[in-house]
Design an enzyme around this catalytic site. Structure first.
Site, short mmCIF file in Angstrom:
data_model
loop_
_atom_site.label_atom_id
_atom_site.label_comp_id
_atom_site.label_asym_id
_atom_site.label_seq_id
_atom_site.Cartn_x
_atom_site.Cartn_y
_atom_site.Cartn_z
N HIS A 164 -4.67 -0.70 5.85
CA HIS A 164 -4.23 0.08 7.02
C HIS A 164 -5.14 -0.07 8.25
O HIS A 164 -5.72 0.90 8.72
CB HIS A 164 -4.05 1.56 6.67
CG HIS A 164 -5.10 2.17 5.76
ND1 HIS A 164 -6.44 2.09 6.01
CD2 HIS A 164 -4.98 2.85 4.60
CE1 HIS A 164 -7.09 2.71 5.04
NE2 HIS A 164 -6.23 3.18 4.17
N LYS A 195 -9.18 -0.25 -6.08
CA LYS A 195 -9.26 0.35 -4.75
C LYS A 195 -10.61 1.01 -4.54
O LYS A 195 -11.02 1.86 -5.33
CB LYS A 195 -8.14 1.41 -4.59
CG LYS A 195 -8.13 2.15 -3.26
CD LYS A 195 -7.68 1.28 -2.11
CE LYS A 195 -7.83 1.97 -0.77
NZ LYS A 195 -6.78 2.91 -0.45
N ALA A 214 -4.47 14.68 5.46
CA ALA A 214 -4.23 13.41 6.14
C ALA A 214 -3.15 12.65 5.39
O ALA A 214 -3.21 12.56 4.16
CB ALA A 214 -5.50 12.59 6.18
N HIS A 231 0.87 -1.20 0.00
CA HIS A 231 0.00 0.00 0.00
C HIS A 231 0.89 1.23 0.00
O HIS A 231 1.44 1.60 1.04
CB HIS A 231 -0.91 0.00 1.23
CG HIS A 231 -1.91 1.12 1.23
ND1 HIS A 231 -3.26 0.91 1.44
CD2 HIS A 231 -1.78 2.46 1.03
CE1 HIS A 231 -3.90 2.07 1.39
NE2 HIS A 231 -3.01 3.03 1.14
N HIS A 286 -10.62 0.94 1.59
CA HIS A 286 -10.41 1.91 2.67
C HIS A 286 -11.60 1.71 3.59
O HIS A 286 -12.72 2.14 3.28
CB HIS A 286 -10.34 3.34 2.11
CG HIS A 286 -10.07 4.34 3.19
ND1 HIS A 286 -8.88 5.02 3.30
CD2 HIS A 286 -10.82 4.73 4.25
CE1 HIS A 286 -8.92 5.80 4.38
NE2 HIS A 286 -10.08 5.64 4.97
N ASP A 345 1.29 2.58 3.55
CA ASP A 345 0.42 3.75 3.36
C ASP A 345 1.24 5.04 3.43
O ASP A 345 0.73 6.08 3.86
CB ASP A 345 -0.73 3.78 4.37
CG ASP A 345 -1.83 4.76 3.97
OD1 ASP A 345 -1.88 5.15 2.79
OD2 ASP A 345 -2.61 5.15 4.85
N LEU A 354 -5.34 8.95 7.97
CA LEU A 354 -6.59 8.21 8.03
C LEU A 354 -6.31 6.76 7.69
O LEU A 354 -5.52 6.50 6.77
CB LEU A 354 -7.61 8.82 7.06
CG LEU A 354 -8.14 10.18 7.52
CD1 LEU A 354 -8.92 10.87 6.43
CD2 LEU A 354 -8.99 10.04 8.78
N HIS A 357 2.84 14.45 1.84
CA HIS A 357 2.26 15.79 1.68
C HIS A 357 3.32 16.79 2.12
O HIS A 357 3.98 16.58 3.14
CB HIS A 357 1.04 15.98 2.60
CG HIS A 357 -0.15 15.13 2.23
ND1 HIS A 357 -0.98 15.43 1.18
CD2 HIS A 357 -0.63 13.99 2.78
CE1 HIS A 357 -1.94 14.50 1.11
NE2 HIS A 357 -1.74 13.62 2.07
N HIS A 396 1.55 5.33 -1.67
CA HIS A 396 1.22 6.51 -2.48
C HIS A 396 2.54 7.13 -2.93
O HIS A 396 3.35 7.52 -2.09
CB HIS A 396 0.46 7.55 -1.65
CG HIS A 396 -0.83 7.03 -1.08
ND1 HIS A 396 -2.04 7.21 -1.70
CD2 HIS A 396 -1.09 6.33 0.06
CE1 HIS A 396 -2.99 6.65 -0.97
NE2 HIS A 396 -2.44 6.10 0.10
C1 NCD Z 1 -3.78 8.99 2.04
C2 NCD Z 1 -3.28 10.04 1.04
O1 NCD Z 1 -2.79 11.10 1.46
O2 NCD Z 1 -3.38 9.80 -0.17
N1 NCD Z 1 -3.86 9.59 3.34
C3 NCD Z 1 -3.88 8.93 4.52
O3 NCD Z 1 -4.04 9.57 5.55
N2 NCD Z 1 -3.71 7.64 4.59
C4 NCD Z 1 -5.07 8.45 1.57
C5 NCD Z 1 -5.45 7.16 2.24
O4 NCD Z 1 -4.82 6.12 2.04
O5 NCD Z 1 -6.42 7.16 2.99
ZN ZN Z 2 -3.42 5.03 1.50
#
Ligand code: NCD
Ligand code: ZN
Length: 343
Positions: free
Chosen positions: A174, A99, A263, A13, A136, A247, A219, A251, A15
């Site tokens: 998560h 997803k 988040a 998982h 999610h 996860d 999150l 940011h 990003h």
């Molecule tokens: C994730 C994101 O920033 O893309 N943020 C998070 O708090 N986990 C999105 C997600 O997986 O929920």
């Molecule tokens: Zn995520």
């Protein structure tokens, strides 16, 4: 000097975003992991196979020529996703899962699904084509307390889903509560869960230590200590349906330190080293390899990796900030001592 050699792990998982952000984070993951399930919540989201393949190409072009990192692509489920798209996803050989974000649940989820009933034909196609559904697992009803949203999701959405689609492999992403850990532990063979480092390292007090701590906001939101303990127990239990998914969600600092902060916690910088510390702390270092490198691949029906990585027991300080495009990013554990280092 103590060393730990593991089958090269996978991140189920992740990003990595796109463009310059991707350029600044991708090598952190590629250095540690052989493969990663790439989340599709870009703006706009990755909804077609053609978009997923283009995105994969952009990821590959950020990597040095000798990198063997393999991004495993996913599609973002919307109410418009077609059965044909799932067929094409299967044929592409590059898209492994879809997803499901409940609409409005988290970062870039406005295009998510309002009710799963609306996408049953697509879920049937996933089941038939043997692709996975990644969820999610939080309800979005504002009347439900934010700390209860995972539990309510399990009871009202996930349990009926498993009942209706008995052959569909589902990953509850998560997990953050004892309820989720227990539910997966007792659930069918088709249900697994990923576990992040932050949900094992921190409880909800970390959001308010000496003031409001936006870099600990993700999150699902961090939960009370009893839940953190249950998650650590599940991850280190040796149960094959719990596996690694960071996860890591980058940011920029300014986007987190804001009156409406994003988040997401960035852990890709030293994720495997953090997991090693957590397993060691739990007295279960011998179970790290299966959690990080075997169980996820097995559940996805992928071959286990052949290569290995080696971690050495050595104290080093995690940087307080890292450069990030025109800003900075705060990594998980910023300024703290990490006890393992990847060679
Ligand atoms: C994730 C994101 O920033 O893309 N943020 C998070 O708090 N986990 C999105 C997600 O997986 O929920
Ligand atoms: Zn995520």
């Amino acid at each position: 000097m103590q060393t730990l050699t593991l089958t090269r792990p996978d991140d189920f998982h992740l990003h990595v975003r796109d463009g310059k952000v991707m350029e600044s984070v991708i090598m952190a993951s590629a250095r540690q992991f052989a493969r990663a399930i790439i989340m599709p919540n870009l703006t706009p989201p990755v909804v077609t196979v053609s978009q997923a393949l283009d995105y994969r190409q952009r990821i590959m072009s950020c990597l040095p020529g000798d990198s063997s990192f393999n991004p495993l692509m996913t599609l973002y489920l919307t109410e418009e996703t077609s059965v044909e798209e799932i067929q094409q996803a299967r044929e592409s050989g590059m898209v492994y899962a879809v997803k499901y974000y409940p609409a409005g649940a988290t970062t870039n989820s406005e295009n998510g699904v309002r009710s799963l009933q609306r996408v049953y034909p697509v879920l049937e196609a996933l089941e038939e084509k043997k692709l996975l559904l990644l969820v999610h697992g939080e309800v979005t009803d504002p009347a439900v307390d934010i700390f209860d949203r995972e539990q309510v999701f399990i009871e009202t959405v996930l349990a009926p889903l498993l009942e209706r689609f008995k052959g569909l492999r589902i990953v509850l992403e998560h997990i953050s509560t004892r309820h989720a850990a227990d539910f997966v532990m007792q659930g069918p063979e088709t249900l697994a869960a990923t576990i992040t480092p932050q949900h094992m390292l921190l409880n909800r007090n970390a959001l308010f230590v000496g003031g409001l701590r936006p870099h600990h906001y993700c999150l699902p939101i961090l939960k009370a200590e009893e839940h953190r303990l249950a998650i650590v127990k599940a991850a280190t239990s040796g149960h094959p349906r719990f596996f690694l998914g960071t996860d890591s969600a980058p940011h920029a600092r300014a986007r987190k330190e804001s009156d409406c902060g994003c988040a997401g916690i960035y852990s890709a910088f030293n994720a495997i080293e953090l997991y090693a510390g957590i397993f060691e702390q739990a007295g279960k270092l011998d179970r790290l390899e299966a959690f990080a490198s075997h169980y996820g691949a097995d559940f996805y029906g992928l071959p286990r990796n052949q290569e290995t990585i080696t971690l050495t027991r050595e104290d080093w300080q995690i940087p307080a900030t890292l450069p990030f495009v025109e800003d900075e990013i705060i990594p998980l554990g910023a300024g703290e001592v990490c006890h393992w280092i990847l060679q």
